[in-house]
Design an enzyme around this catalytic site. Sequence first.
Site, PDB file in Angstrom:
ATOM      1  CD  GLU A   1       0.806   0.271 -11.673  1.00  0.00           C
ATOM      2  OE1 GLU A   1       1.760   1.049 -11.455  1.00  0.00           O
ATOM      3  OE2 GLU A   1       0.326  -0.462 -10.786  1.00  0.00           O
TER       4      GLU A   1
ATOM      5  N   GLY B   1       0.792  -1.229   0.000  1.00  0.00           N
ATOM      6  CA  GLY B   1       0.000   0.000   0.000  1.00  0.00           C
ATOM      7  C   GLY B   1       0.821   1.274   0.000  1.00  0.00           C
ATOM      8  CG  LEU B   2       3.837   1.939   2.211  1.00  0.00           C
ATOM      9  CD1 LEU B   2       5.122   1.809   3.032  1.00  0.00           C
ATOM     10  CD2 LEU B   2       2.942   3.007   2.813  1.00  0.00           C
ATOM     11  CB  SER B   3       2.641   3.572  -4.213  1.00  0.00           C
ATOM     12  OG  SER B   3       2.183   3.607  -5.501  1.00  0.00           O
TER      13      SER B   3
ATOM     14  CG  ASP C   1      -0.525   4.452  -6.275  1.00  0.00           C
ATOM     15  OD1 ASP C   1      -1.229   5.014  -5.416  1.00  0.00           O
ATOM     16  OD2 ASP C   1      -0.616   3.237  -6.541  1.00  0.00           O
TER      17      ASP C   1
HETATM   18  P1  ADP Z   1       2.580  -1.668  -4.565  1.00  0.00           P
HETATM   19  O1  ADP Z   1       2.699  -0.682  -5.666  1.00  0.00           O
HETATM   20  O2  ADP Z   1       1.421  -1.398  -3.656  1.00  0.00           O
HETATM   21  O3  ADP Z   1       3.829  -1.859  -3.791  1.00  0.00           O
HETATM   22  P2  ADP Z   1       2.125  -3.438  -6.782  1.00  0.00           P
HETATM   23  O4  ADP Z   1       1.651  -4.842  -6.887  1.00  0.00           O
HETATM   24  O5  ADP Z   1       1.394  -2.391  -7.519  1.00  0.00           O
HETATM   25  O6  ADP Z   1       2.233  -3.081  -5.230  1.00  0.00           O
HETATM   26  O7  ADP Z   1       3.635  -3.368  -7.277  1.00  0.00           O
HETATM   27  C1  ADP Z   1       4.596  -4.251  -6.737  1.00  0.00           C
HETATM   28  C2  ADP Z   1       5.438  -4.812  -7.873  1.00  0.00           C
HETATM   29  O8  ADP Z   1       6.228  -3.762  -8.469  1.00  0.00           O
HETATM   30  C3  ADP Z   1       6.440  -5.838  -7.424  1.00  0.00           C
HETATM   31  O9  ADP Z   1       5.854  -7.118  -7.321  1.00  0.00           O
HETATM   32  C4  ADP Z   1       7.480  -5.747  -8.534  1.00  0.00           C
HETATM   33  O10 ADP Z   1       7.058  -6.462  -9.668  1.00  0.00           O
HETATM   34  C5  ADP Z   1       7.467  -4.256  -8.886  1.00  0.00           C
HETATM   35  N1  ADP Z   1       8.521  -3.531  -8.146  1.00  0.00           N
HETATM   36  C6  ADP Z   1       8.333  -2.518  -7.284  1.00  0.00           C
HETATM   37  N2  ADP Z   1       9.512  -2.072  -6.776  1.00  0.00           N
HETATM   38  C7  ADP Z   1      10.469  -2.829  -7.340  1.00  0.00           C
HETATM   39  C8  ADP Z   1      11.910  -2.894  -7.203  1.00  0.00           C
HETATM   40  N3  ADP Z   1      12.562  -2.118  -6.370  1.00  0.00           N
HETATM   41  N4  ADP Z   1      12.566  -3.827  -7.932  1.00  0.00           N
HETATM   42  C9  ADP Z   1      11.889  -4.640  -8.775  1.00  0.00           C
HETATM   43  N5  ADP Z   1      10.555  -4.643  -8.926  1.00  0.00           N
HETATM   44  C10 ADP Z   1       9.843  -3.759  -8.221  1.00  0.00           C
HETATM   45 MG    MG Z   2       1.230  -0.359  -7.145  1.00  0.00          MG
END
Ligand code: ADP
Ligand code: MG
Length: 390
Positions: free
Chosen positions: A164, A128-130, A176
């Site tokens: 996205e 939830g912190l995006s 976000d």
């Molecule tokens: P949220 O945005 O709430 O954290 P999401 O499901 O929208 O959750 O996004 C999470 C996904 O984004 C991860 O599963 C990964 O695929 C990608 N992601 C985010 N940050 C990174 C990172 N630092 N390195 C690689 N992938 C990342």
């Molecule tokens: Mg997200």
Amino acid sequence: MCMENLRKRKVEQAFIEHYGNQPIIWVQAPGRVDLMGSHTDYNEGFVLTEAIERNTWIAARPRQDAVVRVSSQNIEGGAEFSLAVISYDEVSPWSNYIRGVAHILQIEGYSLNGFDGLIHSTIPFRSGLSSSAALEVATAMLFKTLGDLDISKLDIAIYCQRAENEFVGMECGILDQYSSAMGKEGNVLLLDCRSTTSEVVPLAPGLMVMICDTKAERELTGSEYSERRADCEKGAKALQTAFPEIKTLRDVTIDQFEAQRNNLSEVVAKRSQFVIEENQRVIDMATALEVGNFQAIGSLAKASFIGARDLYEISSPEMEAMMAAMSSAPGVIGARQAGAGFGGCMVAIIDGQKTVEFSKYVIEQYQQVTGIMAEVYQASASSGAGVLKF
Ligand code: ADP
Ligand code: MG
């Protein structure tokens, strides 16, 4: 500053090991937390949001060919692709956030430079912190810097949302990406998701925002998010028959809703009611935070959680346990869910003098009930994405 240098050294070392050379450009994009406004963004409503200190870095080195090579310290598996042909990656799906941004920027006519990049993030995934928006916005900031592109931060937010939506396939609203690109240090933003403009809301002195991570994650690419989105669209459409000026739930007053409630299915009525009321709570919370009206902050936050639980049905047993712990903790002023719900992080506004007692109490109480070790930390409002200068 010390922590930042340590982080830089570690990432630099890993970059050299991976690519055999030093990174020369560093960018960052923050995560975000909402202080009010769950699921209002895709209804073109309002959200109170702030960028947080947890962020995503990309260390990079430009390439002379049109190739992008990326790896991440937060997840296994690297990716490599040519900017000439960008296709969806089933093997390292996380790279689609990067591919998607490149794809949309090229559609928009920007000429992009290839790079070798290493990602390092302090934002937990899916809580939830995006983290996804931070990765997208950091990528866009990197392309902008590498190619000296004439692209505003607002455009970055809009293109990253499109990446996205259209490339990754997640129908998120603008919240976000806007927060990550446009965050203002020390300030909360009152974001209007229809006009994609925001006003700065200074927090009354002495207040502190705390993130309380339930450590209970749930995939949101499941059907829950899109079902709720669809229910909101159904609600708006049905209400439009009686009130033609209504485009989205943002336009609906509570009186209009009450007059038409019986023409909506039970589920659509519950979802619509939550969004309509939550939208009003955003406006009310902005005033309450600015003037430091503790009583209003508390009751608005509580009403938001009750609506999320009973009307929007995005709560979970862990969130309820966390809500109970936060609500009875020393120094608490208001407590509610954050992000899309279904586990993940929650947020509290507290007396800034009580951060230590608050954290200790919440962690203990929550662990007693759930057996899970929560993480609780301060969330000072931070700047949006930018180039890191060391
Ligand atoms: P949220 O945005 O709430 O954290 P999401 O499901 O929208 O959750 O996004 C999470 C996904 O984004 C991860 O599963 C990964 O695929 C990608 N992601 C985010 N940050 C990174 C990172 N630092 N390195 C690689 N992938 C990342
Ligand atoms: Mg997200």
